[in-house]
Motif scaffolding. Structure first.
Motif, PDB file in Angstrom:
ATOM      1  N   GLY C 301       0.809  -1.238  -0.219  1.00  0.00           N
ATOM      2  CA  GLY C 301       0.063  -0.035   0.011  1.00  0.00           C
ATOM      3  C   GLY C 301       0.814   1.364   0.082  1.00  0.00           C
ATOM      4  O   GLY C 301       1.927   1.554  -0.857  1.00  0.00           O
ATOM      5  N   GLU C 302       0.627   2.277   0.821  1.00  0.00           N
ATOM      6  CA  GLU C 302       1.136   3.621   0.945  1.00  0.00           C
ATOM      7  C   GLU C 302       2.607   3.439   1.364  1.00  0.00           C
ATOM      8  O   GLU C 302       3.326   4.277   0.993  1.00  0.00           O
ATOM      9  CB  GLU C 302       0.490   4.277   1.781  1.00  0.00           C
ATOM     10  N   ASP C 309      12.040   1.601  -3.409  1.00  0.00           N
ATOM     11  CA  ASP C 309      11.740   0.551  -4.435  1.00  0.00           C
ATOM     12  C   ASP C 309      10.547  -0.219  -4.362  1.00  0.00           C
ATOM     13  O   ASP C 309      10.449  -1.480  -4.455  1.00  0.00           O
ATOM     14  CB  ASP C 309      12.975  -0.567  -4.146  1.00  0.00           C
ATOM     15  N   PHE C 310       9.347   0.520  -3.669  1.00  0.00           N
ATOM     16  CA  PHE C 310       8.052  -0.208  -3.641  1.00  0.00           C
ATOM     17  C   PHE C 310       8.234  -1.346  -2.683  1.00  0.00           C
ATOM     18  O   PHE C 310       7.549  -2.164  -2.789  1.00  0.00           O
ATOM     19  CB  PHE C 310       7.395  -0.296  -4.975  1.00  0.00           C
ATOM     20  N   GLY C 311       9.002  -1.304  -1.866  1.00  0.00           N
ATOM     21  CA  GLY C 311       9.140  -2.386  -0.682  1.00  0.00           C
ATOM     22  C   GLY C 311       9.837  -3.582  -1.231  1.00  0.00           C
ATOM     23  O   GLY C 311       9.552  -4.786  -0.736  1.00  0.00           O
ATOM     24  N   TYR C 312      10.295  -3.460  -2.455  1.00  0.00           N
ATOM     25  CA  TYR C 312      10.898  -4.823  -3.284  1.00  0.00           C
ATOM     26  C   TYR C 312      12.075  -5.506  -2.114  1.00  0.00           C
ATOM     27  O   TYR C 312      11.784  -6.812  -2.127  1.00  0.00           O
ATOM     28  CB  TYR C 312      11.881  -4.406  -4.407  1.00  0.00           C
ATOM     29  N   ASN C 461       4.391  -3.536   7.546  1.00  0.00           N
ATOM     30  CA  ASN C 461       4.072  -2.772   6.507  1.00  0.00           C
ATOM     31  C   ASN C 461       3.090  -3.550   5.406  1.00  0.00           C
ATOM     32  O   ASN C 461       2.564  -2.956   4.630  1.00  0.00           O
ATOM     33  CB  ASN C 461       5.166  -2.154   5.770  1.00  0.00           C
ATOM     34  N   LEU C 462       2.850  -4.622   5.640  1.00  0.00           N
ATOM     35  CA  LEU C 462       1.921  -5.528   4.802  1.00  0.00           C
ATOM     36  C   LEU C 462       0.646  -4.780   4.879  1.00  0.00           C
ATOM     37  O   LEU C 462       0.210  -4.782   5.906  1.00  0.00           O
ATOM     38  CB  LEU C 462       1.898  -6.971   5.363  1.00  0.00           C
ATOM     39  N   LYS C 463      -0.117  -4.416   3.710  1.00  0.00           N
ATOM     40  CA  LYS C 463      -1.421  -3.993   3.737  1.00  0.00           C
ATOM     41  C   LYS C 463      -2.338  -5.193   4.217  1.00  0.00           C
ATOM     42  O   LYS C 463      -2.425  -6.027   3.625  1.00  0.00           O
ATOM     43  CB  LYS C 463      -1.632  -3.676   2.279  1.00  0.00           C
ATOM     44  N   TRP C 464      -3.124  -4.834   5.242  1.00  0.00           N
ATOM     45  CA  TRP C 464      -3.970  -5.797   5.972  1.00  0.00           C
ATOM     46  C   TRP C 464      -5.201  -5.321   6.306  1.00  0.00           C
ATOM     47  O   TRP C 464      -5.578  -5.288   7.580  1.00  0.00           O
ATOM     48  CB  TRP C 464      -3.077  -6.347   7.050  1.00  0.00           C
ATOM     49  N   SER C 515      -2.395  -0.074  -8.309  1.00  0.00           N
ATOM     50  CA  SER C 515      -2.337  -1.437  -7.677  1.00  0.00           C
ATOM     51  C   SER C 515      -2.972  -2.244  -8.303  1.00  0.00           C
ATOM     52  O   SER C 515      -3.813  -2.051  -9.227  1.00  0.00           O
ATOM     53  CB  SER C 515      -2.663  -1.170  -6.201  1.00  0.00           C
ATOM     54  N   SER C 516      -2.482  -3.505  -8.227  1.00  0.00           N
ATOM     55  CA  SER C 516      -3.177  -4.688  -8.652  1.00  0.00           C
ATOM     56  C   SER C 516      -2.159  -5.883  -8.179  1.00  0.00           C
ATOM     57  O   SER C 516      -1.282  -6.179  -8.567  1.00  0.00           O
ATOM     58  CB  SER C 516      -3.165  -4.971 -10.244  1.00  0.00           C
TER      59      SER C 516
END
Lengths: 239, 193, 821
Positions: C301-302, C309-312, C461-464, C515-516
């Protein structure tokens, strides 16, 4: 002849046993404890809690292996010997709308052995308390415009159900088609029963009671008499 | 055994005799039986559609759930409006209600302690809390920030997870997200076997 | 499946091989029967005569593990008799590509083999490129180094006599199958293949399927109605769970799991985004970065930003060259390196190969979480046969999941149809849906990491946020899977508002603005609603059973993939009657001047390759858009075990050598070496070929059928099927209990002595085969006497996928005094 009929085209049956389970499911019938006896056919036979059974037979015809499947059930005879033998519409009767031959809880009060022996297809079975049971054509469903559970669940079109005249046409047309590739194909007792099977081989290879032996002359004196003089006693007693 | 009819000979009865029989009637009333026959067990049930959970043909079925009492399933049969199966179901699909209303089902979380001989019933809260503790302990003890070549890997190979093609798509996604966020690389399921 | 269930009815010839559709996908026979009634021929090839065989127009048998020999003979027959579809092969496949001089094949080995590591250097199989970096081509197919000529040469050895001595299939039967199936090479005719685990569960599983895919390309059967390569998947959502990649090597949407060498998101995207210099190649995977970044946005998510790196880095990386598959997982567990284990809706104690190894491995765990509908052989492994609970330390948490009917969500069938299902009753007892269990567990783990721990970032940080009213909400996840616009954007001249659902993956972006959670499912849940819940019974204009508004299918509701190969280069269908798509753009002076396809959703909406006047178009694309070069791959240089299929014997075989070459087993097949990995090939102790399979009445490891009384009634006991000849040799009677053993384990079974198994004549000797369904296990039925056939199967697998070789191994059978053996 009015009423309903089945057409069971064994040439399309894959023996998935959907019909066998759909029957148990609709009727809330319990499972039987079974063992593997060296065959896929299970339970071994029809019973008080198994109205529908796919019979399996392996055979070699003209050097070719055949695995023959026969979804066995009550034929709902046009003139049912069981009904006639019972002599008691409180125990065994026909629904005039559909032609379904129905056993009631009062069947335990009649001579069930006699009824069983009278059936040319070896269908009725007794419970411990003597009540008779067999396929009831899902008469509750049929009266409400639904197909019998076994017919509805059949994937391939082996099981069919409808008005008798339409079913007869369907059976005859299908026979003509199947005969082109299977010359031995035939319909089993189509004029006498409401459950008409199409087989492609000798019916005895499917099941020893696949067809009835046609003997209008082999009737006991009692049954012959009964036809003419219907006793009133048990008819009313049954109710 | 006395046999009044020769065993399993089909009785052909003349039309006249049959007609006579039917005509007798004698005031015999089939109506109670008929009324019973007309009452469908599904009549007052809630109807929902589902897709069979067994093979991957994806057959549609209609679930009849009782609106009364315990609200359990009273019938499941093929969905005639489903374009793939058109109402048909095989033995497994036709018996689907027997999977749900099944006395063998596991109904409570259970726990087996080290070296124990039996299961102990536990609460969800306790079970999930304890699992979370185990996950953390194993993960933290085994976590690799870098591999032997000093490349960043951020993983644990001490926890593995398998499953499940029996979960819904949405569950699959959340499940794998959680496992991957934990750093698992041993994530496998039915498609591999 | 490239096609789908209903489409089977459009076929002219249905080959059922490596599957037993009548028994294991019973409703598929609605369409097999319909095709047959319309004149289609049904061919069944199986080691044993099954319920499928009983309905086939032609049945023949083959020894398990010899499908490549059987099908290789078919390729030779098609080429010898010039029965291939020349125009299709030349234009749409890589038959005309020129293969580099480094490619060689000799004595069963392709060039580049490294015997020590059992690996090939695939760079030896590369195509020759022209100055622009486009593969050199000879569409006359005459160049001696073109794929077509190499193919002809490779399969020239697969003559019917040799094939017959390997497979045990009579030569006349081989020819009958070849002739009947090859007739679908005629323009307008379609042949289809229905296969399942009978093809995948081999050391040569991928190549079994490739051989058939090559046949389908040669005959022009890919992309057409009634054609395709159709894997009959075994579980209700194994397609969806694969799409969401519950597998070590892939991320949702078939993206790659990052390797340790992919040190940044940029490096990762660069490594896995293919490049084509051919302007006529769509090379769809060039969009890879849009899908990977959108996925990371769904993960975090945010918290996923361009800056990080978008959390890579938060997600785990696997070591280059290492494999973490099922077989490797249990090998490691057996070696004691795995301490914690989740078995989620799965029963590995019975379902994986070499069950004894799996069960012993579980005893080495510290803890296990077993989530299921029923107590099973996995959760209760510690009290199973041969186990002594007082010596097993493993803690086990067994959590009750509810049945599908008690929850809401979607599943994806074998035809890629995503279908929504609804809640009927509430969960029974204290059961919870898997979704609720996962959400709750995630919350608990997040809680403990809030207090600290090793590298907590990915967990915290996991979107949950997939919860509504305190419960897991499948709609929220389904929408996340589809994807959102995360800011107001304009893409392809269309403006979209922040927070709205993305209409299709063509709009996904690599800059973090979308997002997808799975790009393949983008289009499934849009502002128009939940596409998977659709119920319209209206067919498409071509009337071939696509039902485009019933449920939803990936990708972008395309019901038949590779459908641009169903039309000729001018965009007109090969099959005028059962057409899939057709180009209906305006024509001016012999040229197409406007773009319009009708029928199914086309595989890309570009212009056809040629105008009506036969001139080539520069704005067209080759039909196989997911391939880098846009062509169907008759030559497959990406496979681990060779660009062409080759027959090798299974790990365990009745033969001491391979009649085809000096390489007995697949040179790239994995070998495991623990003390639980005994192997007995060509051994007098285990002289009978064994195989496993399923029956109609049960399902998979049996956990959803064995505790179900109606189904147990139908098939109450594990059985072994054998020929009358073998039974006579062994003195075994029908229905008696016998023992079946392999080098790894044994079990007791009821003998079914049947005419449906026949001995094979292999390389001049009689070889028997027996088969056992793998549905059983000691926990159910409660007698405890019925066990898993996987006690027999070996831990080896396919060279590419490592799917275990459960379909061909060696056993022995004994009747009489069972304890004496």
């Amino acid at each position: 002849m009015p009423g309903k009929s089945f057409f069971i085209d064994t040439s399309l049956c894959t023996a998935c046993k959907g019909c066998q389970v759909a029957c148990k499911q609709w009727h809330d019938l319990p499972a039987e404890k079974t063992v593997n006896r060296g065959t896929y056919q299970n339970p071994a036979d029809l019973s008080f809690v198994t109205y529908k059974l796919v019979r399996f037979n392996e055979t070699v015809v003209d050097g070719k292996l055949k695995w023959l499947f026969f979804p066995d059930q009550c034929r709902h005879c046009l003139e049912p010997p069981c009904e006639m033998t019972a002599e008691d519409p409180g125990a065994i009767f026909r629904d005039p709308a559909t032609g379904a031959v129905l056993f009631t809880a009062y069947s335990k009060d009649i001579d069930t052995q006699e009824v069983i022996e009278a059936c040319p297809y070896n269908i009725p079975r007794t419970a411990r308390d003597g009540t008779l049971a067999k396929c009831d054509m899902c008469n509750d469903r049929v009266r409400n415009g639904l197909l019998p559970a076994c017919v509805k669940t059949c994937p391939t079109g082996a099981m069919n159900f409808g008005d008798r005249d339409e079913i007869l046409v369907m059976a005859k047309n299908r026979l003509a088609t199947v005969k082109k590739t299977c010359p031995k194909a035939k319909l089993l007792d189509p004029d006498d029963v409401r459950v008409i099977y199409l087989v492609t081989e000798d019916p005895m290879l499917y099941h020893s009671f696949a067809v009835a032996s046609n003997s209008a002359f082999d009737i006991s004196r009692k049954v012959a008499l009964n036809k003419l003089l219907r006793p009133l006693t048990r008819l009313t007693a049954g109710l | 055994m006395h046999m009044k009819v020769t065993r399993r000979k089909f009785i052909q009865i003349s039309g006249a005799a049959a007609a006579g029989l039917a005509a007798t009637g004698l005031g015999f009333d089939l109506s109670p039986v008929r009324a019973h026959a007309q009452m469908l067990k599904t009549k007052y049930a809630k109807e929902t559609t589902t897709i069979c959970p067994y093979c991957a043909v994806g057959c549609g079925a209609i679930v009849h759930t009782s609106k009364k009492g315990d609200g359990r399933v009273i019938n499941i049969e093929g969905d005639p409006d489903h374009v793939i199966n058109r109402g048909s179901l095989c033995s497994k699909g036709a018996g689907l209600s027997g999977l749900i209303e099944n006395e063998n089902r596991l109904l409570e979380p259970m726990y087996r302690a080290p070296y124990a001989n039996e299961w102990k019933q536990v609460s969800w809260g306790w079970a999930l809390t304890e699992i979370a503790k185990r996950v953390k302990a194993t993960r933290d003890a085994s976590f690799e920030r870098k591999n032997a070549k000093a490349q960043v890997v951020n993983r644990t190979t001490a926890i593995a997870s398998v499953g499940s093609s029996a979960m819904d798509n949405e569950e699959c996604w959340t499940y794998q997200a959680l496992m991957r966020a934990l750093g698992l690389v041993y994530v496998e399921h039915q498609a591999r076997i | 499946m490239t096609n789908h269930w209903i489409d089977i009815r459009n076929s002219d010839c249905i080959l059922i091989m490596g599957s037993n559709a009548a028994e294991n996908h019973p409703i598929s026979f609605k369409y097999v029967t319909e095709a047959q009634r319309n004149g289609a021929k049904v061919i069944n090839v199986d080691p044993r005569f099954t319920r499928t065989s009983s309905k086939a127009d032609f049945y023949t048998s083959l020894r398990s593990g010899t499908d490549i020999a059987f099908l290789g003979g078919m390729i030779k027959y098609i080429l010898d008799n010039k029965l291939y579809n020349k125009e299709y092969v030349a234009n749409y496949t890589n038959a005309g590509f020129i293969v580099g001089e480094n490619f060689k094949f000799k004595d069963g080995l392709f060039s580049g083999y490294d015997a020590k590591n059992r690996k090939y250097d695939k760079s030896k199989w590369a195509f020759d490129m022209d100055a622009n970096g486009v593969p050199k081509m000879d569409i006359s197919l005459k160049n001696s180094r073109c794929v077509f000529q190499l193919l002809e040469n490779h399969f020239s050895r697969y003559n019917t006599k040799l094939v017959s001595s390997i497979t045990g299939t009579p030569e006349a039967d081989l020819l009958e199958v070849y002739k009947t199936y090859a007739a679908t090479g005629a323009t307008g005719k379609a042949g289809t293949i229905m296969y399942a685990m009978g093809w995948t569960q081999h050391t040569v599983g991928v190549q079994n399927i490739r051989t058939m895919a090559m046949i389908q390309l040669l005959l022009g059967n890919m992309g057409v109605a009634g054609g395709g390569v159709n894997a009959l998947r075994g579980e209700s959502n194994v397609q969806g769970s694969t799409d969401h990649c519950l597998l070590w090597h892939i991320w949702p949407g078939y993206l790659k799991t990052p390797r340790a060498s992919n040190v940044s998101l940029a490096a990762y995207n660069k490594k896995w985004t293919p490049k084509s210099n051919d302007p006529l190649s769509a090379n769809w995977w060039q969009n890879y970065p849009k899908y990977s970044v959108s996925l990371l946005k769904s993960f975090f998510g945010e918290k996923a930003t361009k800056a990080n790196d978008f959390g890579y880095d938060w997600l785990p990386k696997v070591d280059d060259g290492e494999v973490y598959s099922w077989l490797d997982l249990f090998d490691e567990m057996y070696r004691g390196t795995i301490n914690g284990f989740f078995a989620w809706g799965q029963n590995p104690a019975c379902s994986g190969a070499n069950s004894n190894k799996t069960r012993k491995a579980m005893a080495k765990l510290d803890w296990m979480v077993n989530v299921n509908l029923f107590d099973n052989e996995t959760g209760s492994f510690w009290k199973g046969p041969g186990m002594n609970p007082s010596t097993i330390k493993t803690e086990v948490f067994m959590l009750p999941a509810c049945v599908s009917v008690e929850k809401e969500g979607s599943i994806t069938n074998s035809g890629r149809w995503m279908q929504w299902r609804y809640q009927g009753p509430k969960p029974l007892g204290n059961c919870l849906s898997d979704g609720n269990i996962i959400m709750e567990l995630g919350n608990k783990i997040k809680e403990v990491y809030k207090k600290g721990g090793v590298f907590p970032e990915p967990i915290l940080n996991l979107k949950w946020d997939y919860i509504s009213d305190g419960l897991y909400d499948p709609h929220k996840v389904a929408k996340e899977i589809n994807g959102y616009f995360l800011k107001d954007v304009t893409v392809k001249d269309k403006s979209f508002k922040k927070g709205t659902l993305v209409p299709s993956f063509a709009y996904l972006q690599a800059d973090g603005s979308t997002s997808s959670a799975n790009w393949l499912y983008c289009n499934s849940y849009t502002e128009k609603g939940n596409m998977a819940a659709r119920r319209s019974k209206k067919d498409a204009p071509n009337n071939i059973g696509l039902y485009p508004e019933f449920a939803w299918c990936w990708p972008v509701n395309r019901r038949i993939i590779y459908n641009r190969a169903s039309v000729d280069p001018k965009g007109q269908p090969w099959d005028k009657k059962d057409w899939v798509i057709r180009f209906a753009g305006d024509v001016k002076d012999g040229k197409y001047v406007s773009k319009k396809w009708i029928g199914d959703v086309p595989d890309g909406g570009w212009y056809p390759l040629e105008n009506p006047d036969g001139t080539k178009r520069k704005d067209a694309k080759h039909p196989f858009i997911m391939r880098k070069h846009g062509h169907g791959q008759i030559f497959g240089p990406g496979r681990a075990d060779g660009p062409f299929p080759e027959h090798y014997e299974p790990l365990e075989s009745p033969l001491g050598n391979n009649l085809m070459s000096k390489q007995r087993m697949n040179p790239a097949g994995p070998v495991y070496t623990t003390d639980a990995d005994s192997v007995a090939s060509n051994s007098p102790e285990f002289p009978i070929v064994g195989t496993t399979y399923r029956v109609s009445e049960h399902w998979q490891s049996g956990l959803m059928t064995r505790p179900q009384p109606w189904l147990l009634e139908l098939q109450p006991q594990v059985f072994v099927e054998m020929s009358e000849e073998l039974a006579k040799e062994k003195g075994i009677k029908n229905g008696e209990r016998v023992k079946v053993a392999s080098a790894r384990g044994s079990l007791e079974c009821t003998a079914i002595v049947t005419k449906r198994f026949k001995p094979f004549k292999i390389a001049g000797k009689i070889v028997h085969e027996v088969g056992i369904p793998w549905h059983f296990g000691w926990r159910w039925p409660e007698s405890g006497a019925e066990e898993s056939a996987n006690l027999l199967t070996p831990s080896t697998g396919d060279a590419n996928t490592r799917i275990p070789e459960s379909k061909a191994f060696m056993v022995n059978v004994k009747g009489g005094a069972l304890n004496a053996w």
